[in-house]
Design a protein around this motif. Structure first.
Motif, short mmCIF file in Angstrom:
data_model
loop_
_atom_site.label_atom_id
_atom_site.label_comp_id
_atom_site.label_asym_id
_atom_site.label_seq_id
_atom_site.Cartn_x
_atom_site.Cartn_y
_atom_site.Cartn_z
N SER A 90 -9.42 18.28 24.73
CA SER A 90 -7.95 18.36 24.74
C SER A 90 -7.48 19.34 25.81
N SER A 92 -4.14 22.04 26.45
CA SER A 92 -3.02 22.70 25.77
C SER A 92 -2.17 23.46 26.76
N TRP A 94 0.33 26.90 26.91
CA TRP A 94 0.58 28.15 26.20
C TRP A 94 2.03 28.56 26.45
N GLN A 101 0.46 27.89 21.03
CA GLN A 101 -0.34 26.94 21.78
C GLN A 101 0.03 25.54 21.32
N LYS A 102 0.32 24.66 22.26
CA LYS A 102 0.69 23.30 21.90
C LYS A 102 -0.06 22.32 22.78
N LYS A 103 -0.56 21.27 22.19
CA LYS A 103 -1.35 20.28 22.91
C LYS A 103 -0.45 19.37 23.74
#
Length: 722
Positions: A90, A92, A94, A101-103
């Motif tokens: 994946s 991510s 920041w 933290q988001k994908k």
């Protein structure tokens, strides 16, 4: 004489640094650790000391493999967008404002070893102007003239005239991201202002794993390194292989067992590779021929970095060494009358520094110092008190100045070091974080348990509460001075976080009867009791909190332990009555009048301090702005913008006067604020800008303040990690 007592029962296991990246403006450095956390390091205005501005607690089960800071439209801002790849496949982003933290790319089912961002537009334009001719695999003398001149070797020559129309057109385009994958492919994605990455295409699969990837400066080519011992040059538009390089020919390794861990494309067209044999090799980027090979590392070469002027290259590896290579000119040919010697440029080995005790995993170059004290000449800033022992950072202050490029290294020993790019072997490296990932601790002295002091220690996945036994002295005597020896401690309770979630923050009440923590899911409250029937036996009971509370970045109890205050990730501050588990109030921090009725728009609160009389709450966001709340009227009382542009490193209300808030900044300035009068206190008006010389020489950054429990005392104890 007051004494310091030592506790040896605390387990401290900081996590290794696995990746580094420098912001688009070169001022900040991001460090990703193996436990899933990410730190942002910078140098505050008016200072030369490094400061960890914020920490984001990411997914501990998703190991970061690579980190890149790329520009992408207005969303990225001056720093750019910070992206990381993971072994789980994946990618991510920041978020440095919301601290999360988001994908942006869900797992592709294949491990990602490295990601590389397309060079920014101004570099691409410069590349087209500068890459005109090559001489023996290097740029022409007009490009790299004066490479041996120490005065000019680090000069910046990148600011050429640019066509505004061309810049505007390029800025509108999305940045591309090259992703080196375990299945032998390089996948290309677009980084736009959308939430997710956009898939563009895939380069043909090769026999080995793709371990490293980088772009040419004009973004027309991609260079990839794989586990089959080859470097491949790809045409981005046609996705065809232009040529391949057999790396084992110049180094110590050979065959399919050779791994190319790191690649670097220089402005002059030279390609640099670091591999598992310990070799660092320089290649002609146009034809793929070998220029020089160096085998000074005694293990894998994990990372490469170049100086801003591109005439110095650094390598780091599993042997703990950081090595410098420099581009030099040798005169070749007859020196007789009428003949002009031809200059042949070579990459030569200069020297090494071994500051790390274990593998070095990452390198990056930054220019972090934005400005220094304007009222002091340079000679004044580096003076030190004469004595038999110089301060630890003595040499660092000699070369760390405005606009000086710094090399940053990090690795398995959990440390970060800074080096002078220009004078790499002359000065010792500077230890940026002497105590990485310090364990949060809180000591309460006079508890309801026979006045026994309790110590709360926050580990990654559990909380420990110790009963502290001070031998032959009162609890209030623990402060700086000669060592008082070891202190006896007994483990009272250990509370483990559910499902091994990572604890973000914790606190214990002044009476010792209540403690709380928050993980990434929700906050939790507990009650501590001492059993009367069984001697030395303690019980921990979970208490209820109101439903729907968000997880918190900071928690603290009121001075009388009746209320719990939580700084939620939704950027509100919640006041909870712990007796009846009811929500009393929710503050919305704001800067201007009337903001309390608007949705939250301020950065998250990461620190909170309550006055001893319980009237005032000081809340500090992740960038150093302060909000003062009146807990009696339940209204915001005052907003204080960043003091001199620096972050707040420590603060606290004095026991002597509950209206006075003492604040220390990342520039090691100290302020006394009269919160009731909304102004600098009397002490600050006299002393803030004329602090004693002894304090100006204080080693390291002030990270904490401590006050003597006596209400008659006016002294403040400051401490640093050094």
């Amino acid at each position: 004489m007051l004494k310091v007592h030592r506790i040896s029962s605390v387990e401290w296991n900081p996590s290794a640094v696995v990746a580094l990246a420098t912001s688009a403006d070169g001022s900040q450095v991001a460090a990703a650790r193996a436990d899933g956390s990410l730190e942002i390091w910078l140098v505050s205005p008016g200072s030369v000391g490094w400061h960890c501005q914020l920490t984001i607690h990411g997914d501990p089960n998703s190991r970061v493999s690579s980190l890149v800071w790329c520009r992408s439209g207005p969303r990225g801002g001056p720093l750019g967008r910070l992206l990381s790849s993971s072994i789980d496949g994946s990618i991510s982003e920041w978020d440095l404002f919301d601290l999360r933290q988001k994908k942006v790319l869900d797992s592709i089912g294949i491990s990602i070893w490295q990601i590389a961002a397309e060079p920014c537009n101004d570099l691409q334009i410069n590349a087209k102007q500068e890459m005109k001719s090559y001489d023996n695999g290097h740029a022409s003398p007009s490009i790299t003239s004066g490479v041996d001149d120490d005065e000019n070797s680090e000069s910046e020559d990148e600011d050429n005239d640019k066509d505004p129309a061309e810049l505007e057109h390029n800025d509108a385009e999305n940045t591309c991201l090259a992703v080196a994958c375990d299945d032998g492919c390089v996948r290309i994605y677009s980084v736009s202002d959308e939430e997710k990455l956009t898939y563009n295409g895939t380069l043909p699969r090769v026999s080995g794993r793709m371990l490293s990837v980088t772009w040419s400066l004009d973004a027309n080519k991609i260079y990839s390194g794989s586990s089959d011992g080859f470097i491949r040059c790809w045409d981005v538009k046609s996705a065809h292989e232009i040529y391949r390089i057999t790396v084992g020919l110049g180094g110590l390794g050979s065959g399919s067992e050779l791994c190319i861990w790191s690649l670097l494309a220089l402005r002059c067209g030279t390609i640099v590779s670091g591999d598992s044999s310990g070799s660092v090799q320089f290649w002609d980027g146009q034809f793929g021929t070998l220029l020089q090979a160096h085998s000074y590392h005694k293990g894998d070469v994990n990372a490469l970095a170049a100086a801003p002027s591109q005439n110095r290259v650094f390598s780091a590896g599993s042997d703990g060494q950081v090595i410098l290579y420099k581009l030099s000119s040798d005169a070749v040919g007859s020196s007789g009358e009428g003949f002009v010697p031809e200059a042949v440029k070579k990459w030569i080995y200069v020297g090494y520094v071994r500051a790390h005790t274990h593998d070095v995993r990452a390198l990056t170059v930054a220019v972090p110092i934005c400005h220094e004290e304007a009222d002091l000449p340079p000679d004044e800033k580096v003076k030190r008190i004469r004595g038999s022992k110089k301060p630890l950072d003595f040499s660092y202050h000699k070369w760390a100045h405005l606009g000086v490029p710094m090399l940053i290294s990090a690795g398995d020993d959990t440390k970060l070091f800074a080096y002078s790019v220009k004078e790499f072997t002359k000065f010792s490296p500077h230890d940026i974080c002497p105590a990485p990932q310090r364990l949060p601790m809180q000591l309460v002295l006079k508890t309801v348990f026979n006045q026994t002091p309790l110590l709360l220690i926050q580990a990654a996945h559990w909380l420990d509460i110790y009963c502290v036994r001070l031998k032959n002295c009162a609890a209030s005597d623990a402060s700086p001075g000669p060592s008082g020896g070891h202190v006896g401690t007994d483990l009272v309770a250990r509370v483990k976080c559910k499902a091994s979630r990572k604890i973000i923050c914790s606190t214990i009440s002044s009476l010792g009867t209540l403690f709380a923590y928050s993980d990434h899911v929700k906050p939790n409250l507990f009650e501590l009791k001492r059993n009367k029937s069984s001697k030395g036996s303690w019980t921990v009971n979970k208490r209820q909190l109101p439903q729907g509370l968000p997880f918190a970045h900071c928690v603290v109890f009121s001075s009388d332990s009746s209320r719990l205050l939580l700084a939620g990730h939704d950027r509100r501050i919640y006041v909870v009555d712990v007796g009846n588990a009811e929500l009393v109030h929710a503050f919305t921090p704001y800067r201007k009048d009337g903001g309390e009725d608007l949705p939250p728009s301020e950065p998250p609160i990461t620190r909170m301090f309550i006055s001893t009389d319980g009237q005032w709450l000081a809340a500090i966001n992740c960038f150093g702005d302060m909000y003062i709340f009146n807990l009696e009227t339940l209204r915001q009382h005052w907003f204080i913008s960043r003091l001199d542009g620096a972050s707040v490193t420590a603060a606290g209300f004095t026991p002597r006067n509950s209206n006075i808030l003492i604040v220390s900044t990342s520039s090691n300035q100290v302020y006394a604020l009269d919160v009731e009068a909304k102004q600098l206190g009397e002490w600050s008006m006299r002393h803030t800008f004329s602090l004693p010389r002894r304090y100006q020489e204080f080693p390291g950054e002030v990270i904490g303040l401590s006050f003597q429990p006596s209400s008659s005392s006016s002294s403040v104890i400051v401490y640093s990690p050094r």
